[in-house]
Design a protein around this motif. Structure first.
Motif, PDB file in Angstrom:
ATOM      1  N   ALA A   5       0.835  -1.206   0.000  1.00 38.73           N
ATOM      2  CA  ALA A   5       0.000   0.000   0.000  1.00 38.73           C
ATOM      3  C   ALA A   5       0.870   1.257   0.000  1.00 38.73           C
ATOM      4  CB  ALA A   5      -0.925  -0.001   1.214  1.00 38.73           C
ATOM      5  N   ILE A   6       1.978   1.217   0.739  1.00 39.93           N
ATOM      6  CA  ILE A   6       2.895   2.356   0.788  1.00 39.93           C
ATOM      7  C   ILE A   6       3.537   2.578  -0.570  1.00 39.93           C
ATOM      8  CG2 ILE A   6       5.084   3.164   1.770  1.00 39.93           C
ATOM      9  CD1 ILE A   6       4.282   1.760   4.372  1.00 39.93           C
ATOM     10  N   LEU A   7       3.962   1.508  -1.217  1.00 40.58           N
ATOM     11  CA  LEU A   7       4.571   1.625  -2.543  1.00 40.58           C
ATOM     12  C   LEU A   7       3.596   2.220  -3.542  1.00 40.58           C
ATOM     13  CD1 LEU A   7       6.517  -1.771  -2.800  1.00 40.58           C
ATOM     14  CD2 LEU A   7       7.439   0.491  -2.269  1.00 40.58           C
ATOM     15  N   THR A   8       2.332   1.817  -3.447  1.00 37.54           N
ATOM     16  CA  THR A   8       1.304   2.347  -4.338  1.00 37.54           C
ATOM     17  C   THR A   8       1.142   3.848  -4.136  1.00 37.54           C
ATOM     18  OG1 THR A   8       0.103   0.246  -4.368  1.00 37.54           O
ATOM     19  CG2 THR A   8      -1.126   2.224  -5.007  1.00 37.54           C
ATOM     20  N   ARG A   9       1.097   4.274  -2.878  1.00 38.27           N
ATOM     21  CA  ARG A   9       0.943   5.704  -2.592  1.00 38.27           C
ATOM     22  C   ARG A   9       2.172   6.495  -3.044  1.00 38.27           C
ATOM     23  NH1 ARG A   9      -1.366   3.717   2.339  1.00 38.27           N
ATOM     24  NH2 ARG A   9       0.569   4.105   3.496  1.00 38.27           N
ATOM     25  N   MET A  10       3.344   5.848  -2.995  1.00 42.04           N
ATOM     26  CA  MET A  10       4.570   6.516  -3.417  1.00 42.04           C
ATOM     27  C   MET A  10       4.762   6.475  -4.929  1.00 42.04           C
ATOM     28  SD  MET A  10       6.228   7.806  -0.854  1.00 42.04           S
ATOM     29  CE  MET A  10       7.881   7.972  -1.528  1.00 42.04           C
ATOM     30  N   GLY A  11       3.982   5.633  -5.607  1.00 43.23           N
ATOM     31  CA  GLY A  11       4.091   5.531  -7.056  1.00 43.23           C
ATOM     32  C   GLY A  11       5.320   4.769  -7.524  1.00 43.23           C
ATOM     33  N   ILE A  12       5.799   3.802  -6.706  1.00 41.52           N
ATOM     34  CA  ILE A  12       6.938   2.973  -7.101  1.00 41.52           C
ATOM     35  C   ILE A  12       6.537   1.507  -7.016  1.00 41.52           C
ATOM     36  CG2 ILE A  12       8.692   4.663  -6.439  1.00 41.52           C
ATOM     37  CD1 ILE A  12       9.043   3.282  -3.809  1.00 41.52           C
ATOM     38  N   LYS A  82       2.572  10.426   2.767  1.00 50.42           N
ATOM     39  CA  LYS A  82       2.236   9.283   1.918  1.00 50.42           C
ATOM     40  C   LYS A  82       2.593   7.959   2.602  1.00 50.42           C
ATOM     41  CE  LYS A  82       3.120  11.853  -2.368  1.00 50.42           C
ATOM     42  NZ  LYS A  82       3.957  11.929  -3.591  1.00 50.42           N
ATOM     43  N   VAL A  83       3.757   7.940   3.245  1.00 49.79           N
ATOM     44  CA  VAL A  83       4.225   6.695   3.863  1.00 49.79           C
ATOM     45  C   VAL A  83       3.469   6.392   5.140  1.00 49.79           C
ATOM     46  CG1 VAL A  83       6.220   5.510   4.860  1.00 49.79           C
ATOM     47  CG2 VAL A  83       6.516   6.978   2.863  1.00 49.79           C
ATOM     48  N   LEU A  84       3.378   7.398   6.009  1.00 51.85           N
ATOM     49  CA  LEU A  84       2.753   7.206   7.323  1.00 51.85           C
ATOM     50  C   LEU A  84       1.285   7.586   7.247  1.00 51.85           C
ATOM     51  CD1 LEU A  84       5.670   8.767   9.403  1.00 51.85           C
ATOM     52  CD2 LEU A  84       5.350   6.381   8.766  1.00 51.85           C
ATOM     53  N   HIS A  85       0.563   6.924   6.357  1.00 51.69           N
ATOM     54  CA  HIS A  85      -0.837   7.228   6.107  1.00 51.69           C
ATOM     55  C   HIS A  85      -1.656   7.059   7.387  1.00 51.69           C
ATOM     56  CE1 HIS A  85      -4.008   8.103   3.317  1.00 51.69           C
ATOM     57  NE2 HIS A  85      -4.699   7.048   3.672  1.00 51.69           N
TER      58      HIS A  85
END
Length: 434
Positions: A5-12, A82-85
């Motif tokens: 989920a974090i990678l998705t929010r970061m776009g990587i 983004k990371v610490l949603h």
């Protein structure tokens, strides 16, 4: 931890090798020293490490991230959101309202990001509690020492009695860690000499007489052409002098140094990011840790006295194995021991043809996230303007109370005129040139 989920929010798509090694260290309370070059993803790495130590049952600051500059604090804040949603983040730094920061701290943020002097101020004023603060990140720690923050950092660390983990990051190797950090038997993750992240640099020199240095710079700018470039100087006066030279020749550019007001510094970086300005003239304030896109060329109009500063400046280009060009302008009486003696000489054409300025300019909108305005709203608003096409709208950045959008220079007057006639999301907005 939901890495996907974090990678998705970061776009990587995936973590790099360094970030994976950091993640593998999670679950332990040992201190960490992370050495990695600019652009390698240190911010995401240490945020993932911090996230692993959050206790959902506790209220208040659990992670403190100390940084040497305001710009770096703001950059980390944008990544942290983004990371610490779901975690509340507050950013504190010099030049920002202490009253606004105090009010924000009273709402029990989970993460506090700030410069040492400002964070020390809030601790002394007891504007937030440190009872549950378990993770400390000292980002660009060597730079903080270089800028004289040792006393503030030492005071802050003495006040943090519940620390479980200290994370130090640096883009240079530190042979000795100061005792005041409290770091003991740390796990060391070192990617400074990693081939996968080593920049592919081509360094060339331009030699000229002292009185011809400005003209040599102008010739070099024309040689590089309409590409993104950073021009480094040692002093603010030199930055302003070069700026005046380019202004007289109607070359669009921006400047960035410590003598500027914070909003002006942020706007300069924003315009460089969105491509409306291809040339940024700066001091070493922009040498590392800032949210600057990859650049095609680095120009050292004035060379730094220390080799490590030269390395940091060059880290702004050729990030993560991309290629980049570095040019050093040397007068006949200058000599720097850290430069290779066999540097190739770059021959410049005396027939100057000025590069074409960016076709875009940046417009300011007096509405932002607090007004429920987002990028889609802005694009939709602009495309309703007669004569405005999709390609006329460039990069958009939405802040809390304002937004900035890159628009074709010839269509910008239409956008400004339109704002006096039509509302955006039921709000009357004003669009002006930034």
């Amino acid at each position: 931890m939901q890495i996907e989920a974090i990678l998705t929010r970061m776009g990587i798509s995936s973590l790099n090798e360094m970030q994976q090694e950091v993640v593998q260290s999670l679950g332990t309370d040992s201190d960490m020293i992370l050495h990695a070059p600019t652009g390698s993803g240190k911010t995401l790495a240490f945020l993932l490490a911090a996230l692993s130590h959050f206790d959902e049952r506790k209220k208040g600051v659990q992670c403190l991230i100390l940084v040497p500059t305001r710009e770096l604090a703001l950059q980390i804040e944008s990544v942290a959101k983004k990371v610490l949603h779901g975690k509340r983040t507050v950013c504190c730094y010099g030049g920002h309202s202490t009253r606004v920061e105090k009010n924000a701290l009273q709402h029990s943020p989970d993460i506090l990001i700030g410069t040492p002097g400002r964070v020390a101020h809030h601790i002394r004023k007891e504007n937030f509690l440190v009872d549950h603060l378990n993770t400390l990140v000292l980002d660009e720690f060597d730079k903080s020492l270089e800028l004289g923050f040792e006393e503030d950092m030492s005071f802050i660390i003495r006040e943090l009695s519940q620390l479980k983990r200290r994370i130090l990051t640096s883009a240079t190797t530190m042979e000795q860690i100061p005792a005041f950090t409290g770091v003991t038997t740390p796990a060391v993750i070192d990617y400074l000499n990693d081939d996968e992240s080593s920049p592919d640099l081509t360094i060339k020199r331009i030699t000229c007489k002292p009185k011809e240095k400005l003209n040599a710079l102008l010739q070099l700018i024309c040689f590089i052409g309409s590409k993104r470039m950073l021009i480094f100087c040692n002093h603010r006066d030199a930055v302003d002098h070069i700026s005046q030279l380019l202004m007289n020749r109607e070359l669009v550019h921006d400047v960035f140094h410590g003598g500027m007001e914070q909003p002006d510094r942020e706007l300069s970086l924003l315009k460089f990011r969105n491509g409306t300005s291809q040339i940024l003239i700066t001091t070493d304030l922009a040498a590392r840790g800032l949210d600057i896109p990859e650049v095609d060329s680095i120009i050292h109009y004035q060379l730094p006295y220390k080799e490590e500063v030269f390395t940091h400046r060059n880290g702004r280009t050729a990030r993560m194995k991309a290629s980049g060009n570095v040019f050093v302008i040397l007068t006949t009486d200058e000599k720097y021991d850290y430069l290779p003696i066999d540097l190739e000489e770059q021959v410049l054409d005396e027939d100057i043809q000025f590069p074409v300025n960016s076709p875009y300019m940046t417009l300011h909108i007096n509405a932002g996230k607090k007004d429920k305005i987002n990028k889609i709203d802005i694009v939709g608003y602009l495309l309703k303007i007669p004569g405005m096409e999709k390609d006329d709208v460039g990069i958009i950045e939405v802040k809390e109370t304002m937004a900035f959008v890159a628009v074709s220079r010839d269509k910008a007057p239409l956008a400004m005129k339109h704002s006096s006639q039509v509302k955006m999301k039921n709000k009357k907005v004003k669009i002006t040139r930034s």
